[in-house]
Enzyme design. Structure first.
Site: not given
Ligand code: GRF
Length: 213
Positions: A108, A144, A173
């Site tokens: 998240h 979440d 991420e």
């Molecule tokens: C990411 O920011 C993730 O944290 C959120 O949705 C977005 C997905 O991006 N849950 P992707 O599809 O992985 O590019």
């Protein structure tokens, strides 16, 4: 460890996991990608990587429970032992979450428990917070929520827009999610009394903050 990844769109976190799994010593392998949306970039990424990928369309099912049951069946059939949500934008049924309890994680784009739900980066900017970031957590029925495994901190800059902040968080991420999956696949992670306990992991910072790649 055999892993299924659930997506709904772009799939950049899926790509980060695919890339990590390519390393010979990475202890996990993606055996299935499921999307609840057709024609998304994430499905193309899976196909390019030679990973089985399917699209299940919610309107073909009469309830959330029957959709999730079909998804669960596909995952079980693939041999996956663990499930990662990577931009999966559909609420999961309690049954699915219960079946995969402590074998289901999500990423998240905020420092949970702050800024749950949608429009996360707008929420962060509106709050005046100096830092945001991202969180990998085990999934529980409420959106979440769930034991936090890893977080990375990202500063909020004075001229940030939701998009610039999102981009900077997304970079983290892509490092954090593979790290979290690696720790799990190495058997170093367990959940006890709704807290995540990680054994034998001593990153230089002394915590799982802003992991280096
Ligand atoms: C990411 O920011 C993730 O944290 C959120 O949705 C977005 C997905 O991006 N849950 P992707 O599809 O992985 O590019």
């Amino acid at each position: 460890m055999k892993v299924a990844v659930l997506i709904s769109g772009r799939g950049s976190n899926l790509q980060a996991l695919i890339n990590a799994c390519k390393a010979d010593d990475f202890p996990a392998e993606i055996v299935l990608v499921v999307s609840n949306k057709a024609d998304v970039q994430g499905l193309e990424r899976a196909e390019e990587a030679g990973i089985s990928a399917i699209n299940l369309t919610p309107k073909d099912y009469d309830s959330r429970a029957s959709f999730d049951a079909a998804m669960n069946e596909a995952i079980q059939k693939s041999g996956a032992e663990f499930v990662c949500l990577a931009g999966y934008m559909r609420l999961l049924s309690d049954d699915f979450v219960r079946t995969w309890r402590d074998k289901l994680i999500n990423i998240h784009p905020s420092l949970l428990p702050a800024f749950k739900g949608l429009h996360v980066h707008e929420q962060a900017l509106d709050s005046g917070a100096r830092f945001s970031g991202c969180t990998v957590h085990f999934v529980r029925p409420a959106m979440d929520e769930g034991p936090i495994l890893a977080q990375a901190v990202v500063p909020v800059l004075p001229d940030d827009t939701p998009d610039t902040l999102a981009d900077r968080i997304l970079e983290q991420e892509h490092k954090l999610y593979p790290l979290a999956l690696k720790l799990i696949a190495q058997g170093r992670v367990r959940v006890s009394a709704e807290r995540v306990i990680i054994t034998d992991h001593n990153p230089p910072q002394g915590g799982l903050v802003n992991p280096v790649s």
